[in-house]
Scaffold this motif. Structure first.
Motif, mmCIF file in Angstrom:
data_model
loop_
_atom_site.group_PDB
_atom_site.id
_atom_site.type_symbol
_atom_site.label_atom_id
_atom_site.label_comp_id
_atom_site.label_asym_id
_atom_site.label_seq_id
_atom_site.Cartn_x
_atom_site.Cartn_y
_atom_site.Cartn_z
ATOM 1 N N MET A 81 0.819 -1.197 0.000
ATOM 2 C CA MET A 81 0.000 0.000 0.000
ATOM 3 C C MET A 81 0.862 1.259 0.000
ATOM 4 O O MET A 81 0.545 2.257 -0.635
ATOM 5 C CB MET A 81 -0.922 -0.016 1.226
ATOM 6 N N GLU A 82 2.011 1.226 0.727
ATOM 7 C CA GLU A 82 2.874 2.389 0.787
ATOM 8 C C GLU A 82 3.422 2.735 -0.591
ATOM 9 O O GLU A 82 3.567 3.913 -0.934
ATOM 10 C CB GLU A 82 3.998 2.147 1.781
ATOM 11 N N ASP A 83 3.730 1.704 -1.399
ATOM 12 C CA ASP A 83 4.219 1.958 -2.751
ATOM 13 C C ASP A 83 3.132 2.620 -3.598
ATOM 14 O O ASP A 83 3.407 3.537 -4.375
ATOM 15 C CB ASP A 83 4.667 0.651 -3.405
ATOM 16 N N GLU A 84 1.887 2.141 -3.436
ATOM 17 C CA GLU A 84 0.779 2.719 -4.184
ATOM 18 C C GLU A 84 0.555 4.175 -3.802
ATOM 19 O O GLU A 84 0.214 5.014 -4.639
ATOM 20 C CB GLU A 84 -0.509 1.925 -3.934
ATOM 21 N N LEU A 85 0.742 4.501 -2.511
ATOM 22 C CA LEU A 85 0.484 5.847 -2.035
ATOM 23 C C LEU A 85 1.590 6.826 -2.408
ATOM 24 O O LEU A 85 1.418 8.038 -2.239
ATOM 25 C CB LEU A 85 0.302 5.845 -0.517
ATOM 26 N N ALA A 86 2.717 6.325 -2.894
ATOM 27 C CA ALA A 86 3.817 7.219 -3.240
ATOM 28 C C ALA A 86 3.368 8.277 -4.241
ATOM 29 O O ALA A 86 3.761 9.448 -4.155
ATOM 30 C CB ALA A 86 4.986 6.415 -3.794
ATOM 31 N N GLN A 87 2.515 7.885 -5.190
ATOM 32 C CA GLN A 87 2.033 8.839 -6.186
ATOM 33 C C GLN A 87 1.112 9.882 -5.582
ATOM 34 O O GLN A 87 0.892 10.952 -6.180
ATOM 35 C CB GLN A 87 1.304 8.095 -7.301
ATOM 36 N N ALA A 88 0.584 9.591 -4.396
ATOM 37 C CA ALA A 88 -0.322 10.530 -3.726
ATOM 38 C C ALA A 88 0.433 11.480 -2.811
ATOM 39 O O ALA A 88 -0.180 12.261 -2.091
ATOM 40 C CB ALA A 88 -1.372 9.764 -2.925
ATOM 41 N N HIS A 89 1.760 11.413 -2.810
ATOM 42 C CA HIS A 89 2.595 12.275 -1.977
ATOM 43 C C HIS A 89 3.564 13.066 -2.860
ATOM 44 O O HIS A 89 4.769 12.828 -2.842
ATOM 45 C CB HIS A 89 3.366 11.444 -0.951
ATOM 46 N N PRO A 90 3.055 14.030 -3.637
ATOM 47 C CA PRO A 90 3.925 14.747 -4.572
ATOM 48 C C PRO A 90 4.783 15.828 -3.923
ATOM 49 O O PRO A 90 5.713 16.341 -4.557
ATOM 50 C CB PRO A 90 2.927 15.379 -5.550
ATOM 51 N N PHE A 91 4.483 16.190 -2.677
ATOM 52 C CA PHE A 91 5.185 17.296 -2.029
ATOM 53 C C PHE A 91 6.183 16.782 -0.994
ATOM 54 O O PHE A 91 6.076 15.654 -0.503
ATOM 55 C CB PHE A 91 4.175 18.231 -1.351
ATOM 56 N N GLU A 92 7.130 17.621 -0.630
ATOM 57 C CA GLU A 92 8.015 17.312 0.480
ATOM 58 C C GLU A 92 7.200 17.222 1.766
ATOM 59 O O GLU A 92 6.189 17.912 1.924
ATOM 60 C CB GLU A 92 9.091 18.403 0.625
ATOM 61 N N LYS A 93 7.643 16.373 2.692
ATOM 62 C CA LYS A 93 6.864 16.141 3.913
ATOM 63 C C LYS A 93 6.623 17.406 4.711
ATOM 64 O O LYS A 93 5.608 17.537 5.395
ATOM 65 C CB LYS A 93 7.576 15.103 4.791
ATOM 66 N N SER A 94 7.526 18.343 4.637
ATOM 67 C CA SER A 94 7.417 19.551 5.444
ATOM 68 C C SER A 94 6.454 20.588 4.864
ATOM 69 O O SER A 94 6.129 21.573 5.520
ATOM 70 C CB SER A 94 8.797 20.194 5.604
ATOM 71 N N ILE A 95 5.983 20.366 3.628
ATOM 72 C CA ILE A 95 5.131 21.353 2.962
ATOM 73 C C ILE A 95 3.706 21.262 3.489
ATOM 74 O O ILE A 95 3.080 20.198 3.470
ATOM 75 C CB ILE A 95 5.128 21.148 1.433
ATOM 76 N N THR A 96 3.196 22.389 3.987
ATOM 77 C CA THR A 96 1.808 22.467 4.441
ATOM 78 C C THR A 96 1.007 23.281 3.431
ATOM 79 O O THR A 96 1.573 23.961 2.561
ATOM 80 C CB THR A 96 1.717 23.115 5.832
ATOM 81 N N ILE A 97 -0.316 23.223 3.556
ATOM 82 C CA ILE A 97 -1.139 23.848 2.518
ATOM 83 C C ILE A 97 -1.019 25.363 2.502
ATOM 84 O O ILE A 97 -1.291 25.991 1.474
ATOM 85 C CB ILE A 97 -2.619 23.419 2.642
ATOM 86 N N ASP A 98 -0.581 25.977 3.626
ATOM 87 C CA ASP A 98 -0.419 27.422 3.609
ATOM 88 C C ASP A 98 0.832 27.857 2.853
ATOM 89 O O ASP A 98 1.071 29.049 2.652
ATOM 90 C CB ASP A 98 -0.429 28.001 5.029
#
Length: 385
Positions: free
Chosen positions: A1-18
């Motif tokens: 599942m983690e491999d499948e979700l990789a495409q759903a994480h296009p941003f760096e982990k530290s990036i917030t919506i603001d």
């Protein structure tokens, strides 16, 4: 599942919506929402345009609010998106319609991870693809401060499969009351989470203060495989319900509709939703607990308390099973659980009138049940907490 979700994480982990514009966030979600055959004008204009093959549409709206309907330390963003889609599509199917399109509105705290948003969108899209249903648009806004809850509102449309709709006000005296799907599993999963029992397959100890993101367990040493699998299934259904949409849609298209009368999605509890059907139809609905044994037995290895398990089956919600009444032949995906009689509207359990709420009443301050008072799980070991 983690491999499948990789495409759903296009941003760096530290990036917030603001840190991003609305266009950047929506642009990252759009690839998940492929336009289907019913889409004439897809998302990107002021509104989407869908083909209308019939003169009637089914339309429904449902909302999820963080802390009331879900918790991000119990469920992943994917789980929450899948859950939001499932409960809306269940409402469409309960009307005797096939899902057609969804629009999604999000209100989000400013410090939320951008990848949370894209993962939630991916969860919605993946669930809808199972039913050839399209996400055709929506809206997003930030609100409040960083502690404000996540709010997800989905409006779903459907196309009736037959001239006859399966309305909740169509139950008739003499009908068989039947159910498709599970009962009590989501409520049991909530109980496990509320009692800090996080179930995983690797016996890893996870303290309640650490976000587990639905990975599953604090366990006792004597937890059997049967109990473990049952508990994991309950928590999985709580996080992301799996109503039997395919089975019911198949039954609606292949069976004699003259036997179908009323139907509704069981979202707030079997008894409470049966009360709603009885009231709408001006009939009595009689439920037989002997016909619910399979649902109670599924919970017994976990809780070892038949009274409690029966209560979960009768009043627990959010499995999103289907309650229906039939004049004659019952489709194979349903099983009988009672019958309809004439008389003053109400629900009867084994011949006795039910007294109480019977489920989750959103308008009474009883939005979600708290953990059972004074009940200790038989396998819970305080040494692991």
């Amino acid at each position: 599942m983690e491999d499948e979700l990789a495409q759903a994480h296009p941003f760096e982990k530290s990036i917030t919506i603001d840190c991003l514009s609305e266009g950047q966030i929506i642009g990252a979600c759009l690839p998940f929402f492929s336009a289907g055959s019913a889409t004439i004008i897809p998302s990107g204009d002021d509104a989407a345009v869908l083909a209308a093959p019939l003169q009637r549409y089914v339309i429904t709206t449902d909302m999820l609010v963080e802390h009331s309907h879900f918790r991000c330390d119990w469920s992943t963003a994917y789980d929450i998106g899948s859950r939001a889609a499932a409960q809306n599509l269940a409402d469409v199917v309960a009307m005797g319609a096939t899902p057609h399109g969804l629009v999604v509105a999000l209100a989000l705290p400013r410090n939320l991870s951008a990848n949370w948003v894209t993962e939630c969108a991916y969860g919605i899209a993946q669930y809808c693809q199972n039913y050839n249903c399209e996400v055709v648009g929506g809206d997003m806004t930030t609100h409040g401060d960083n502690s404000s809850p996540i709010v997800i509102s989905i409006t779903a449309t459907g196309i009736p499969l037959n001239d006859k709709l399966t309305l909740r006000n169509q139950a008739q005296p003499g009908d068989v009351v039947a159910l498709a799907g599970s009962l009590g599993l989501s409520r049991a999963g909530l109980e496990l989470y509320q009692q800090d029992c996080y179930l995983s397959g690797d016996n890893r100890v996870v303290t309640p203060s650490v976000p587990i993101h639905a990975k599953s367990i604090i366990v006792a040493d004597n937890l059997t495989t049967t109990t473990r699998l049952g508990a994991e299934a309950c928590q999985r259904i709580y996080r992301s319900p799996q109503p039997p949409l395919h089975d019911v849609l198949q039954a609606l298209t292949s069976s004699d509709m003259s036997s179908w009368n009323a139907m509704m999605d069981v979202s707030d509890g079997l008894v409470l939703d049966a009360q709603r059907m009885a009231s709408a139809s001006s009939v009595q609905i009689h439920l037989d607990t002997a016909l619910l044994t399979q649902h109670v037995d599924a919970l017994m290895p976990i809780f070892q308390d038949r009274t409690m398990c029966t209560d979960f089956v009768l009043t627990g919600g959010e499995d999103h099973s289907f309650l229906a009444t039939f004049a004659q032949t019952i489709p194979s995906c349903f099983h009988p659980i009672g019958h309809v009689r004439s008389g003053s509207a109400g629900v009867f359990i084994d011949g006795k009138p039910f007294e109480g709420v019977g489920g989750w009443d959103h308008g009474s301050g009883r939005d979600r049940p708290s953990a059972s008072k004074g009940f200790a799980l038989p396998f819970k070991d305080d040494n692991h907490l």
